[in-house]
Design a protein around this motif. Sequence first.
Motif: not given
Length: 88
Positions: A2-3, A51-53, A61-63, A86-88
Amino acid sequence: KYFYEWVGNTGRLVITPLTDRCYITLTMALKLYLGGAPAGPAGTGKTETTKDLARALAIPCYVFNCSDQMNFQSIADIFRGLAQTGAW
């Protein structure tokens, strides 16, 4: 894992057999440290499902949408920002 990317109490998508299949496939890919890219015609809910997931799993989530104005420098800027946070 969990983030802790809490986004508040938001509405959820209607679960259909297709969204359920997307959720299962994408969570299996995440478990295997792979990615996923839903494909299909416009307006079918691919982005909203992803995005919901991400919201349900508390994963950032980056769109972004590719267009003819994007070049290698703009993609490099996106990846640089993801790596710095740090999202990578």
